[in-house]
Design a protein around this motif. Sequence first.
Motif, PDB file in Angstrom:
ATOM      1  N   UNK A  69       0.826  -1.212   0.000  1.00 42.62           N
ATOM      2  CA  UNK A  69       0.000   0.000   0.000  1.00 42.62           C
ATOM      3  C   UNK A  69       0.859   1.261   0.000  1.00 42.62           C
ATOM      4  N   UNK A  70       2.015   1.205   0.652  1.00 41.10           N
ATOM      5  CA  UNK A  70       2.931   2.349   0.562  1.00 41.10           C
ATOM      6  C   UNK A  70       3.406   2.539  -0.880  1.00 41.10           C
ATOM      7  N   UNK A  71       3.616   1.416  -1.569  1.00 39.99           N
ATOM      8  CA  UNK A  71       4.007   1.507  -2.966  1.00 39.99           C
ATOM      9  C   UNK A  71       2.932   2.145  -3.830  1.00 39.99           C
ATOM     10  N   UNK A  72       1.662   1.808  -3.576  1.00 39.18           N
ATOM     11  CA  UNK A  72       0.574   2.419  -4.330  1.00 39.18           C
ATOM     12  C   UNK A  72       0.485   3.921  -4.054  1.00 39.18           C
ATOM     13  N   UNK A  73       0.704   4.308  -2.826  1.00 37.75           N
ATOM     14  CA  UNK A  73       0.682   5.740  -2.521  1.00 37.75           C
ATOM     15  C   UNK A  73       1.782   6.474  -3.277  1.00 37.75           C
ATOM     16  N   UNK A  74       2.960   5.868  -3.360  1.00 39.81           N
ATOM     17  CA  UNK A  74       4.042   6.485  -4.119  1.00 39.81           C
ATOM     18  C   UNK A  74       3.704   6.571  -5.603  1.00 39.81           C
ATOM     19  N   UNK A  75       3.035   5.552  -6.118  1.00 39.20           N
ATOM     20  CA  UNK A  75       2.611   5.581  -7.516  1.00 39.20           C
ATOM     21  C   UNK A  75       1.679   6.759  -7.767  1.00 39.20           C
ATOM     22  N   UNK A  76       0.700   6.934  -6.897  1.00 33.68           N
ATOM     23  CA  UNK A  76      -0.262   8.025  -7.089  1.00 33.68           C
ATOM     24  C   UNK A  76       0.444   9.375  -7.040  1.00 33.68           C
ATOM     25  N   UNK A  77       1.373   9.535  -6.111  1.00 38.52           N
ATOM     26  CA  UNK A  77       2.098  10.811  -6.016  1.00 38.52           C
ATOM     27  C   UNK A  77       2.874  11.108  -7.290  1.00 38.52           C
ATOM     28  N   UNK A  78       3.287  10.063  -7.997  1.00 37.12           N
ATOM     29  CA  UNK A  78       4.130  10.255  -9.177  1.00 37.12           C
ATOM     30  C   UNK A  78       3.373  10.127 -10.495  1.00 37.12           C
ATOM     31  N   UNK A 117       4.269  12.682 -13.186  1.00 33.53           N
ATOM     32  CA  UNK A 117       5.527  12.414 -13.899  1.00 33.53           C
ATOM     33  C   UNK A 117       5.329  11.338 -14.966  1.00 33.53           C
ATOM     34  N   UNK A 118       4.453  10.382 -14.680  1.00 35.69           N
ATOM     35  CA  UNK A 118       4.170   9.339 -15.662  1.00 35.69           C
ATOM     36  C   UNK A 118       3.504   9.925 -16.905  1.00 35.69           C
ATOM     37  N   UNK A 119       2.595  10.870 -16.701  1.00 35.08           N
ATOM     38  CA  UNK A 119       1.903  11.498 -17.831  1.00 35.08           C
ATOM     39  C   UNK A 119       2.895  12.235 -18.732  1.00 35.08           C
ATOM     40  N   UNK A 120       3.935  12.786 -18.164  1.00 31.62           N
ATOM     41  CA  UNK A 120       4.884  13.571 -18.943  1.00 31.62           C
ATOM     42  C   UNK A 120       5.984  12.770 -19.597  1.00 31.62           C
ATOM     43  N   UNK A 121       5.925  11.442 -19.490  1.00 27.67           N
ATOM     44  CA  UNK A 121       7.006  10.609 -20.018  1.00 27.67           C
ATOM     45  C   UNK A 121       6.491   9.748 -21.169  1.00 27.67           C
ATOM     46  N   UNK A 169       5.354   6.265 -19.845  1.00 26.23           N
ATOM     47  CA  UNK A 169       4.880   6.546 -18.500  1.00 26.23           C
ATOM     48  C   UNK A 169       4.560   5.311 -17.680  1.00 26.23           C
ATOM     49  N   UNK A 170       4.151   4.226 -18.358  1.00 26.26           N
ATOM     50  CA  UNK A 170       3.872   2.995 -17.620  1.00 26.26           C
ATOM     51  C   UNK A 170       5.120   2.523 -16.872  1.00 26.26           C
ATOM     52  N   UNK A 171       6.283   2.721 -17.480  1.00 25.35           N
ATOM     53  CA  UNK A 171       7.521   2.299 -16.808  1.00 25.35           C
ATOM     54  C   UNK A 171       7.887   3.246 -15.667  1.00 25.35           C
ATOM     55  N   UNK A 172       7.456   4.461 -15.733  1.00 27.21           N
ATOM     56  CA  UNK A 172       7.630   5.352 -14.584  1.00 27.21           C
ATOM     57  C   UNK A 172       6.862   4.782 -13.392  1.00 27.21           C
ATOM     58  N   UNK A 173       5.628   4.364 -13.642  1.00 32.95           N
ATOM     59  CA  UNK A 173       4.817   3.759 -12.584  1.00 32.95           C
ATOM     60  C   UNK A 173       5.477   2.484 -12.055  1.00 32.95           C
ATOM     61  N   UNK A 208       2.221  -5.010 -13.210  1.00 37.30           N
ATOM     62  CA  UNK A 208       1.387  -4.604 -14.335  1.00 37.30           C
ATOM     63  C   UNK A 208       1.051  -3.127 -14.149  1.00 37.30           C
ATOM     64  N   UNK A 209       1.503  -2.301 -15.069  1.00 37.96           N
ATOM     65  CA  UNK A 209       1.169  -0.873 -15.060  1.00 37.96           C
ATOM     66  C   UNK A 209       0.571  -0.570 -16.421  1.00 37.96           C
ATOM     67  N   UNK A 210      -0.747  -0.745 -16.523  1.00 42.75           N
ATOM     68  CA  UNK A 210      -1.412  -0.803 -17.822  1.00 42.75           C
ATOM     69  C   UNK A 210      -2.370   0.376 -17.991  1.00 42.75           C
ATOM     70  N   UNK A 211      -2.027   1.276 -18.883  1.00 42.73           N
ATOM     71  CA  UNK A 211      -2.850   2.458 -19.129  1.00 42.73           C
ATOM     72  C   UNK A 211      -3.715   2.250 -20.367  1.00 42.73           C
ATOM     73  N   UNK A 212      -4.924   2.795 -20.317  1.00 42.29           N
ATOM     74  CA  UNK A 212      -5.805   2.726 -21.469  1.00 42.29           C
ATOM     75  C   UNK A 212      -6.103   1.303 -21.886  1.00 42.29           C
ATOM     76  N   UNK A 213      -5.992   1.028 -23.177  1.00 37.68           N
ATOM     77  CA  UNK A 213      -6.328  -0.298 -23.701  1.00 37.68           C
ATOM     78  C   UNK A 213      -5.390  -1.391 -23.191  1.00 37.68           C
TER      79      UNK A 213
END
Length: 514
Positions: free
Chosen positions: A258-267, A270-274, A277-281, A301-306
């Motif tokens: 859960x700490x890892x998920x919180x860090x993902x949300x905070x970042x 940065x994922x959107x700007x890369x 971005x999935x690899x940033x997550x 698994x860091x899967x955006x969109x489709x």
Amino acid sequence: MSTENTDTSTDATTSGDRMKDLASRGDSRSQRPDNAAFREFIASGWDETVPDAERRESADFTPERRDALVRRLPGTRLVLPAGVLKVRSNDTDYPFRPDTAFAYYSGLGTDEEPDSVLVVEPSAEDPTVSVATYFFRPRAGFDSSEFYADSRYGEMWVGRRPTVAEASQRLGIEVRHIDELRDHLAKDVGAQLSLSIVPEVDASIEAMVQEIRSQNGLPGGDEAAAENAALREAASEARLVKDEYEVRQMRLAVEATLRGFEDVIRNLPQAVGHPRGERVIEGVFAATARADGNGVGYDTIAAAGDHACTLHWTRNDGAVHPDELVLVDAGVEIDSLYTADVTRTLPVSGTFSPMQRKVYDAVLEAADAAFAVARPGLRFRELHTAAMKVLAARLEEWGLLPGTAEESLAPEGQWHRRWMPHGTSHHLGMDVHDCAQARREMYLDAELVPGMVFTIEPGLYFKENDLLVPEELRGIGVRIEDDVLVTQDGVENLSAGAPRRAEDVEAWIAELRS
């Protein structure tokens, strides 16, 4: 990298031959001195104090596990190898992770002692009580060439190794040098004991066991394979119900996750700007997993969109756009090797669109339906049945099924499974899909009992090229996954600290980004 390492191929030689072979790898590139004056100098001037070895907490629980194993497989000396390093490229190896059965019965975790072996057998005085012996290569002295010259075992290369006494103190069992393994395995085999090994873990130790069986009149071929399979099955089924120590470890794994998920949300910004971005997550979660535990329990698994509609999307090389959902399925494996397995589907912008919310709420309703029936005495397969009833009903309501929900739920229908093709639950523990070698009657057909830990993870996946769904649904994939402990009168959601309702997810994102 500037250092050299050794190849660890696993041909069917003896353990001693393999170790000699390993020690010689890389010699053709070596430029280290080997004269007497150097050997004398490098061996001198070291603090030789041996620190106290602390008994592992797991050592209070492993004896009962081993006793249960010898009762299930009586009259047999049981061989549980830790496993070997596997070559990644040339003379570099993948990070070592011991075999799960070895870790469960020894109490060792992280990357401790490749090439070591745990042997469990019935006591001569009482065959219902186990005797365990651990075989490994202990620390060499400063006056040995291994200390400075052996890139596989040398202290200068891989760090300080424990002595026999230290290992025994930590594990609470007898410990011997690995060179004594063969004689130990052969003693009394055939006349008094059978000999079995967890298969496909260490090829050289497995070949040793097969040779000893043959030399002592024990059958080979299918009969030997059946005995080995029975050991693997027993070790898998033993983990279906967690003991007190294991439940504590699962809680720690979930907390770190859960700490890892919180860090993902905070970042997420940065994922959107890369561009990937999935690899940033993925990288953000991996940093937390490595800092707080042994690492990730499985490929994130860091899967955006489709990409969220590909069930095991681990390439994670896509961009992350503000109007998308990102499905993050990840778990921290802590040092004891217990792993969590949590999925949250997050709106990248912080707010679900109406269509995203519609799909999300349907999946949450299905998960809640499984939670509502989960209790001791329920059959494991019925968790899936409860979730499927909800999803079939919603898909009928949305006009996607070629018949009714009732018809779809019948064995000859199953149309709803086009959009929910996986199972709703799996056991969880030292392996992310734990107890996978258990018999069907012990897994899918078994009744829930206190101490079981499993996931509840329904989903809906509408791929962007699916012409049977409205265009506004295409490219939306949602999964909600929680880790669940069966209690005396129900279940506890171990991962409840990660919000589940859509409005709570939005509030969670807003709070962590503020």
